[in-house]
Write an enzyme that holds these catalytic residues in place. Structure first.
Site, PDB file in Angstrom:
ATOM      1  CD  GLU A  24      -2.992  -0.921   0.089  1.00  0.00           C
ATOM      2  OE1 GLU A  24      -3.452   0.219  -0.131  1.00  0.00           O
ATOM      3  OE2 GLU A  24      -3.302  -1.915  -0.586  1.00  0.00           O
ATOM      4  CB  SER A  50     -46.317 -30.256  45.035  1.00  0.00           C
ATOM      5  OG  SER A  50     -47.702 -30.504  45.108  1.00  0.00           O
TER       6      SER A  50
END
Length: 865
Positions: free
Chosen positions: A108, A488
């Site tokens: 680059e 229960s």
């Protein structure tokens, strides 16, 4: 004759009209040049001032940190999931290897460390190339890395214009003055988009190669550096030829700049490209989807979406991956077993036109995907019936693919009977699960749902959580979001309150008929035992004793312990609620049961142990257990520090130990026998079955861990006659606890001071219970009458509860008002008889025996069994 005199010119030299015209022209051109230059300079200055006014401040880059992924880890530091809008992992420049840095610089910006933001040589080269060879094409780029940082981090402008290029150049010059080169390179390498859903070199290395940066070789580093030019065009998964050409070009540039040797370049070019990606985002870890999603919700709630999804947090959770896998498999197997026992096979997924071509059709990915349910477990396979069953000894043969290779096997003998309403035919597409013996089990997706959670009893750390059959089908977490009636399994809280009030486990309450207005509760078994110890009543889940116990304690105390435990919010003050006719979640019930296991301490469930910020600092930690002051020994030496539980008490340690002892017998001799089968460590637990068998629960614990399992339909309906918590949820709980306890040392419940174990006869079985110093084992005397009025009637705005499972169709909605409700009278304090240790202000006609037809027709609301 003399010579003629010379002729004098008509004009002095340089004053001819022609000369004057030349001078005038030169003066005009000069003046216009000066004026033009001035105008151009003025226009340039004005343009510069205009551009400068719109430029962003480059100093923001001095403190710039890109939004980065937050990572969620299991308790063994295995990555569970990544939370992010963009997959980006921040890495400081010092941690980026020179090989990776040099690859990007070579591709680059080869003069990155020598230019001052722009590269004039690169600009001239790009301009000449564009004029000579690129007519009609996109101009060749000449942007430096600094210019790319300016464009990506400050401008966010991809337009092709001179104005944008001018801004980019000006910003690049300013950035170079404000930041050092390595900081500019760090921002670039951490922020650039590199395709495959990844931002920055670290995320790209994991996404393409499943490697961290320090493990990349030359070819891999060059492949990453090839991506910025065009991530889509050079994606190696979709355009391998273009990707290889670009990668090799980068390798040549690396050799050209001296970053690698010619031999390294040659070897790198010979390497193949990656062929399989590793996803734009990791996770969730298999089986951890509900856990991960709840962590994500909690992070957003506490830190906000921006910090949770872009803050780079490292979130360390309490989830045990191995246990989580077991919980998921156990729940699925339990749901499949229930579905198979209660429902016939519902038919095939489709039909092949040519049964003999099944290998080719199943190998067609589009065809297979179109006929495979998304919620099918990974261990199942899409299969085709090859031959139909021919009697009990000649089962059907099916074929499926295993790693792409065709396989065949016989279905189990019982599968043909299960599928009798939809007989198997050649070409039928079905789901099967391959068996170890080579056979295959016919399968179908169950319609029933379930949930399970495993939690540390002392800390509340959630170790595993499964919120349903499949997260892909529904992200609704039935552990934390589904409000269901516990039946229960609510009762132990009432018995815990009784123990905390000093009532003995051997205290007897009347197990006999009782009525309140239109409500005639009964035991699940439709029988009555007469005077019954609390030990026996809890062991066998006797509704009538529980109702009388709640009435004796007073509903205010029952409500208080239910709400303080976290089991229920805003519990209604009605006796039916004492049988579990309330709403709770699986996680809330686990938290309530943890207090019974850990010595009476209230705990808050937690999924996250601690959270680290991007800089490694701890920003959150769950610490219910802390180190106390170290004691001093007799020889004045400092001893080991003690562990202190900082959570508040729900009940006394003595009461919690008494309940734990009673609950152990529920497992050994009571309704929890199926759940406890084959477990040889101390455990306690309780079944729960809501009205009309709509919810099946099993909740239980060891001294270290709590596990709660729930099974039911999302739209509540009956699971079937006698499909109780012990039968449906108990086997799932058993599988989970066996696996969880296998990895833990055997421990018994810690016996606190002031409580002692005794063998005695309850009147029904020999038992062991824990008694306080002032309690006599086996004794049952008259209890003091509570001094407060016990409110059990449906007050204004209260919720109504139907009286029995048989009258469910005619019962009012539980969200209805009190108007027209059965009249639940208040119980005023009164003297208790010797055989009736509960308030006796109920009219005699309603406290003894209900009419015979009503007695046979009614079952207690809420907790049936």
């Amino acid at each position: 004759m003399s010579a003629p005199a010379p002729r004098r010119p008509d004009h002095p030299p340089g004053t001819s009209p022609r000369a004057r015209r030349v001078r005038l022209a030169l003066a005009t051109v000069l003046s216009l040049g000066v004026l033009g230059t001035g105008a151009a300079a003025l226009a340039g200055w004005v343009g510069y001032e205009g551009l400068e006014a719109t430029l962003p401040d480059v100093t923001t880059l001095q403190h710039y940190h890109p939004p980065t992924v937050s990572r969620v880890y299991a308790n063994n530091d295995v990555l569970m999931a990544e939370l992010a809008k963009e997959r980006r992992i921040y890495v400081p420049i010092a941690a980026i290897p020179p090989l990776v840095r040099n690859a990007f610089i070579a591709a680059e910006d080869q003069h990155f460390y020598t230019h001052h933001g722009i590269d004039p040589v690169a600009i001239m080269r790009a301009g000449l190339t564009d004029l000579a060879n690129r007519h009609g094409k996109r101009p060749l780029g000449a942007s430096t890395i600094t210019q790319q940082v300016a464009k990506g981090m400050l401008l966010n402008d991809n337009s092709l214009s001179l104005a944008r290029k001018a801004k980019e150049a000006l910003l690049a010059l300013r950035i170079e003055q404000a930041l050092p080169k390595n900081r500019i390179l760090e921002i670039y390498l951490d922020g650039i988009y590199l395709g495959n859903g990844t931002y920055g070199v670290q995320a790209a290395a994991l996404g393409y190669f499943n490697k961290p940066l320090d493990q990349l070789d030359v070819a891999e580093a060059a492949m990453l550096a090839a991506m910025p030019k065009s991530p889509a065009h050079y994606n190696p998964f979709y355009h391998p030829e273009a990707a290889k050409e670009r990668r090799d070009w980068v390798i040549d540039r690396m050799e050209e700049t001296g970053a690698i040797t010619p031999a390294q370049a040659e070897a790198a070019k010979a390497e193949p490209l990656p062929t399989t990606g590793h996803g734009a985002r990791r996770g969730p870890l298999p089986d951890s989807e509900w856990f991960s999603e709840d962590v994500r919700r909690d992070l957003i709630e506490h830190f906000g979406a921006a910090n949770a999804l872009q803050g780079g947090l490292d979130v360390h959770t309490s989830m045990e991956p191995a246990l989580q896998h077991i919980v998921t498999r156990a729940l699925r197997q339990g749901l499949v077993q229930y579905d198979r026992s209660n429902n016939a096979w519902r038919g095939s997924l489709g039909q092949l036109d040519n049964a003999e071509a099944w290998p080719e059709m199943l190998a067609d990915k589009r065809y297979a995907a179109a006929h495979t349910p998304v919620t099918m477990p990974d261990e199942w396979r899409l299969a085709a019936v090859i031959t139909s069953p021919a009697g009990p000894h000649r089962p059907a043969r099916v074929g499926w693919l295993e790693d792409g290779a065709p396989r065949t096997g016989l279905l189990r003998p019982g599968d043909a009977h299960w599928a009798r309403f939809h007989p198997l035919r050649p070409g039928d597409l079905v789901m099967i699960e391959p068996q170890k013996d080579g056979e295959a089990a016919l399968q179908q997706l169950p319609q029933v749902e379930g949930a399970a959670v495993v939690m540390e009893a002392r800390t509340g750390r959630v170790l595993a959580m499964t919120g349903g059959w499949s997260f892909r089908a529904s992200q609704f977490n039935r552990v934390t979001q589904a409000l269901r009636q516990p039946g229960s399994s609510f009762k132990p809280l009432i018995y815990l309150e009784a123990m905390d009030e000093g009532i003995s486990p051997s205290q007897k309450f009347q197990d006999g008929p009782i009525s309140f207005g239109d409500w005639h509760p009964q035991n699940y078994e439709h029988n009555n035992w007469g005077p019954t110890t609390l030990h026996d009543a809890l062991r066998e889940s006797r509704n009538l004793v529980t109702i009388r116990l709640a009435a004796h304690l007073g509903m205010k105390k029952v409500i208080d312990i239910a709400e303080r435990s976290g089991m229920v919010n805003n519990m209604p003050p009605y006796l039916p609620a004492a049988l579990g006719a309330v709403e709770t979640t699986v996680l809330k019930e686990a938290a309530a049961y943890a207090a019974m296991a850990n010595g009476g301490h209230r705990i808050t469930p937690s999924l996250v142990d601690y959270i680290e910020g991007p800089d490694g600092s701890i920003i959150s930690r769950a610490t219910p257990i802390v180190l106390g002051q170290a004691p001093t020994t007799q020889d004045n030496m400092e001893g080991l520090p003690t562990l202190e539980n900082t959570t508040p008490q729900l009940a006394s340690p003595q009461a919690a130990y008494q309940i734990a002892t009673m609950m152990k017998d529920v497992i050994v001799h009571g309704t929890g026998r199926i759940a406890g089968a084959g477990i040889n460590q101390p455990i306690g637990g309780k079944t729960g079955t809501s009205q009309d068998y709509r919810d099946a629960w099993f909740a239980g614990y060891s001294p270290e861990i709590v596990t709660v399992v729930w099974v039911g339909y999302d739209t509540p309906r009956s699971l079937g006659k006698r499909e109780t918590g012990g039968r449906v949820a108990g086997p799932i709980w058993n599988t989970i606890m066996k696996a969880a306890l296998a990895e833990r040392r055997p421990l018994d419940f810690a016996q606190p001071e002031g409580v002692h174990l005794f063998h005695y006869d309850t009147g029904r079985i020999p038992a062991v219970d824990a008694f306080l110093d002032d309690q006599y084992p086996g004794a049952s005397g008259s209890l003091a009458v509570p001094h407060e009025k016990v409110a059990i009637e449906a007050g204004e705005g209260g919720q109504l509860v139907p009286g029995s499972e048989e009258d469910m169709d005619d019962a009012p909605s539980t969200s209805a008002s009190a108007e027209g409700a059965p009249n639940f009278p208040s119980l005023a304090p009164n003297d208790a008889g010797a055989n009736s240790p509960y308030p006796t202000s109920i009219p005699e006609s309603r406290s003894t025996t209900a009419p015979e037809e009503e007695q046979d027709a009614n079952i207690g609301v809420g907790g049936l069994y």
